[in-house]
Design an enzyme around this catalytic site. Structure first.
Site, PDB file in Angstrom:
ATOM      1  N   GLY A  70      41.849  38.345  29.766  1.00 27.19           N
ATOM      2  CA  GLY A  70      43.158  38.404  29.130  1.00 27.19           C
ATOM      3  C   GLY A  70      44.296  38.472  30.140  1.00 27.19           C
ATOM      4  N   ASN A 151      47.694  47.457  21.912  1.00 22.56           N
ATOM      5  CA  ASN A 151      46.414  48.049  22.299  1.00 22.56           C
ATOM      6  C   ASN A 151      46.406  49.572  22.240  1.00 22.56           C
ATOM      7  OD1 ASN A 151      48.234  47.168  24.498  1.00 22.56           O
ATOM      8  ND2 ASN A 151      46.888  48.403  25.780  1.00 22.56           N
ATOM      9  N   GLN A 179      44.021  41.996  21.501  1.00 20.22           N
ATOM     10  CA  GLN A 179      43.522  43.002  20.551  1.00 20.22           C
ATOM     11  C   GLN A 179      43.294  42.421  19.165  1.00 20.22           C
ATOM     12  OE1 GLN A 179      42.632  46.280  20.922  1.00 20.22           O
ATOM     13  NE2 GLN A 179      43.006  46.205  23.119  1.00 20.22           N
ATOM     14  N   GLY A 200      37.116  38.065  26.034  1.00 24.09           N
ATOM     15  CA  GLY A 200      35.793  38.228  25.429  1.00 24.09           C
ATOM     16  C   GLY A 200      35.384  39.666  25.165  1.00 24.09           C
ATOM     17  N   HIS A 201      35.721  40.573  26.094  1.00 18.75           N
ATOM     18  CA  HIS A 201      35.163  41.927  25.976  1.00 18.75           C
ATOM     19  C   HIS A 201      35.851  42.807  24.948  1.00 18.75           C
ATOM     20  CE1 HIS A 201      37.961  44.546  28.474  1.00 18.75           C
ATOM     21  NE2 HIS A 201      38.396  43.356  28.820  1.00 18.75           N
ATOM     22  N   THR A 237      34.283  27.194  39.725  1.00 19.98           N
ATOM     23  CA  THR A 237      33.106  26.870  38.909  1.00 19.98           C
ATOM     24  C   THR A 237      33.109  27.727  37.657  1.00 19.98           C
ATOM     25  OG1 THR A 237      31.915  26.290  40.904  1.00 19.98           O
ATOM     26  CG2 THR A 237      30.579  26.723  38.945  1.00 19.98           C
ATOM     27  N   CYS A 324      44.446  51.609  31.447  1.00 29.91           N
ATOM     28  CA  CYS A 324      45.097  51.239  32.709  1.00 29.91           C
ATOM     29  C   CYS A 324      45.996  52.351  33.210  1.00 29.91           C
ATOM     30  CB  CYS A 324      45.922  49.979  32.524  1.00 29.91           C
ATOM     31  SG  CYS A 324      45.100  48.778  31.481  1.00 29.91           S
TER      32      CYS A 324
HETATM   33  C1  PLP Z   1      42.555  44.440  27.387  1.00 28.51           C
HETATM   34  C2  PLP Z   1      43.884  43.803  27.229  1.00 28.51           C
HETATM   35  C3  PLP Z   1      44.371  42.886  28.173  1.00 28.51           C
HETATM   36  C4  PLP Z   1      43.623  42.571  29.430  1.00 28.51           C
HETATM   37  O1  PLP Z   1      42.473  41.805  29.200  1.00 28.51           O
HETATM   38  P1  PLP Z   1      41.361  41.736  30.370  1.00 28.51           P
HETATM   39  O2  PLP Z   1      40.379  40.743  29.853  1.00 28.51           O
HETATM   40  O3  PLP Z   1      40.791  43.103  30.493  1.00 28.51           O
HETATM   41  O4  PLP Z   1      42.064  41.254  31.590  1.00 28.51           O
HETATM   42  C5  PLP Z   1      45.597  42.308  27.946  1.00 28.51           C
HETATM   43  N1  PLP Z   1      46.316  42.595  26.850  1.00 28.51           N
HETATM   44  C6  PLP Z   1      45.889  43.452  25.912  1.00 28.51           C
HETATM   45  C7  PLP Z   1      46.726  43.703  24.705  1.00 28.51           C
HETATM   46  C8  PLP Z   1      44.664  44.092  26.071  1.00 28.51           C
HETATM   47  O5  PLP Z   1      44.258  44.970  25.151  1.00 28.51           O
END
Ligand code: PLP
Length: 395
Positions: A70, A151, A179, A200-201, A237, A324
């Site tokens: 993200g 978030n 989110q 993805g996570h 890659t 963070c």
């Molecule tokens: C987690 C998050 C991100 C960052 O995504 P990553 O894949 O961890 O770099 C950015 N914006 C929001 C709103 C998020 O919750």
């Protein structure tokens, strides 16, 4: 009992996502840029994943660019739009005060380079309106970037309305939908979204892989130079196992969205109802337009960090806001932006639940949090001052 209630920070991978990946580590590991058959097989898997991600968002496969997550997608979208704007003499960008740092820090950087940034106020209803966006747009505005859902406090922004305003005024619209994707219904065409970031996570897929949707016709510049991967816009890659896992997780999340959300909303509302009983507490975020799994509170007279540690000792994984910012002494910029004063913002708790959570887990949380809050208050000099009237309650 172990309770994972920090799904806004990251999620457990689904079995479907894990099993979608292993083949690409063990068997189909060739480089998709290689001309041999094995490479072309990997290339096909990549393009198949792209088409499936696109189908979940309502766009074309060629409008999807895979990234490392993200944060990268946010950086690339914003820096591209800024560059495009500068070429037309437009150097004004509109965003909100409660964006993720991936957006805010990118905007800070642009501000130092001479761009003008307007951050919309989010203290009214812990949200923004499309009207605020419309009012802020100027002839030199090159980009509006507003998150889809917050978030930390769970507010869901009126993205379709903002998209409509931007389209009418001819301004590019990017949304950090990290989110929201996999949790809320999204159709980038209907919602007039020009660029969208996902990761993805945050929907039970793998970490370190994300995507940026960019509407065809919008010029994209790259952050990473090198090979011609991702239509020349993102060298390196491709993370084929990650991309396969992301696509599988997203499809699964979208297919089960209604069912999952019914369950998750019930768990969330049970938590909100229970925690609201704690005196001198307040719910953070939009109470109506809210992420299905987000519960965010401030409790007066305590430190969020201590609360987290004590909950951790009871097996509960929670957060004080954004992963963070935890560890730093500054209160969350999001809580300050919605108008919480420093003392109150320090006493925050975010519980983010998903469909893997159970009623019993929610009951465990509801049995623990009020007791822990009371214990912390009993030890707090601030709380004593509040009780003896030396200090006035804010909540
Ligand atoms: C987690 C998050 C991100 C960052 O995504 P990553 O894949 O961890 O770099 C950015 N914006 C929001 C709103 C998020 O919750």
């Amino acid at each position: 009992m172990f309770v994972y209630a920090d799904n806004a920070a990251t999620t457990k991978m689904s079995k479907t996502a894990i099993s979608a990946m292993t083949d690409y580590y063990e068997n189909i590991y060739a480089n998709p840029s290689s001309l041999h058959t094995a490479g072309q097989q990997a290339k096909e898997a990549l393009e198949d994943a792209r088409a499936r991600v696109a189908a979940c968002l309502g766009c074309e496969a060629r409008e999807i660019y895979f990234t490392s997550g993200g944060s990268e997608a946010d950086n690339q979208a914003i820096l591209s739009a800024a560059k495009l704007g500068a070429m037309k003499g437009k150097k004004h960008i509109i965003s909100t005060a409660f964006e993720h740092h991936a957006v805010l820090h990118t905007l800070n950087k642009l501000e130092k380079e001479g761009y003008e940034i307007t951050l919309l106020d989010v203290s009214q209803g812990h949200n923004v309106t499309a009207g605020q966006v419309a009012e802020a747009i100027r002839p030199d505005t090159c980009l509006v970037t507003c998150m889809y859902a917050n978030n930390e406090i769970g507010s869901v922004l009126p993205v379709a309305e903002i998209g409509k305003v931007c389209k009418e005024k001819g301004v590019l619209f990017h949304t950090d939908a990290v989110q929201a994707v996999g949790h809320l219904e999204i159709d980038v065409k209907k919602q007039n979204i020009d660029m969208l970031s996902l990761s993805g996570h945050k929907f039970h897929g793998p970490k370190g892989v994300g995507a940026l949707y960019v509407r065809r016709g919008v010029m994209l510049s790259n952050l990473i130079e090198g090979g011609a991967q991702e239509r020349g816009k993102r060298a390196g890659t491709e993370n084929i196992p990650g991309i396969r896992g992301l696509a599988a997780a997203l499809e699964e999340a979208c297919a089960n969205m209604e069912e999952n959300n019914k369950k998750v909303v019930a768990l969330r509302d049970k938590l909100i109802a229970g925690l609201s009983q704690i005196p001198h507490s307040a719910l953070n975020g939009d109470p109506v337009n809210r992420l299905p799994g987000n519960v965010s509170f401030c409790f007066e007279g305590i430190e969020g960090e201590s609360l987290l540690l004590m909950l951790d000792a009871l097996g509960i994984c929670a957060s004080s806001g954004s992963a963070c910012t935890s560890g730093s002494l500054d209160p969350s910029h999001v809580l300050l932006a919605i108008g919480r004063v420093h003392d109150v913002a320090h006493g925050s708790l975010r519980l983010s639940v998903c469909h893997y959570n159970t009623e019993e887990e929610i009951e465990h949380i509801l049995a623990c949090v009020p007791k822990v809050v009371q214990n912390l208050r009993n030890m707090s000099p601030v709380w004593r001052d509040l009780q003896t009237g030396k200090r006035e309650y804010i909540l």
